[in-house]
Scaffold this active site. Sequence first.
Site, PDB file in Angstrom:
ATOM      1  N   TRP A   1       0.853  -1.299  -0.158  1.00 38.18           N
ATOM      2  CA  TRP A   1      -0.002  -0.037  -0.025  1.00 38.18           C
ATOM      3  C   TRP A   1       0.751   1.286   0.099  1.00 38.18           C
ATOM      4  CZ3 TRP A   1      -4.546  -0.348   4.018  1.00 38.18           C
ATOM      5  CH2 TRP A   1      -5.131  -1.741   3.970  1.00 38.18           C
ATOM      6  N   GLU A   2       2.095   1.099   0.127  1.00 41.90           N
ATOM      7  CA  GLU A   2       2.938   2.217   0.377  1.00 41.90           C
ATOM      8  C   GLU A   2       2.668   3.076   1.472  1.00 41.90           C
ATOM      9  OE1 GLU A   2       2.742   3.966  -3.631  1.00 41.90           O
ATOM     10  OE2 GLU A   2       3.146   1.756  -4.423  1.00 41.90           O
TER      11      GLU A   2
END
Length: 154
Positions: free
Chosen positions: A43-44
């Site tokens: 998802w960073e």
Amino acid sequence: MPTFVYMTRCDGCGHCVDICPSDIMHIDKTYRRAYNIEPNMCWECFSCVKACPQNAIDDRGYADFAPMNHSVRVLREEAKGTISWKLKFRDGTEKNFVSPIRTTEWGSIKCSSDYDAPSDEAINSQELAHEPDVLNIEGGLPTLKPDQLKQGVI
Ligand code: SF4
Ligand code: SF4
């Protein structure tokens, strides 16, 4: 910018495994070190980067997002209550940011199963489930009125 782990720094504490919302940080059973099992599903969110007490997690930029290539290093200093970010670009440019560590206690945030299930009509709403509750906004999210959208209106 998916994450990766420097194996020589990791001590296998598992904080990144516990915090990853995508459940992709795992501990290698042979080496007892963490690794990202599926970078495409990252998802960073940087939660693991910030949570790692050994500063063992780094991230790499996608070529389209960071065409100049760069490194991002993060330093979490509990005593100072800060997280420092150092971005270094291939042309030598450096950008440094310092932000405060959130003081929300571990486990103090309600999980989605603690909320009532949304009604059937909620699927037609522009709001995410329980959004006003989570943001402590009564009566829905604030929106601009049509006359506030005119250019030059403050
Ligand atoms: Fe998981 Fe977020 Fe770390 Fe990606 S950045 S591995 S989603 S905790
Ligand atoms: Fe290794 Fe850091 Fe993950 Fe702990 S939080 S297992 S030290 S990468």
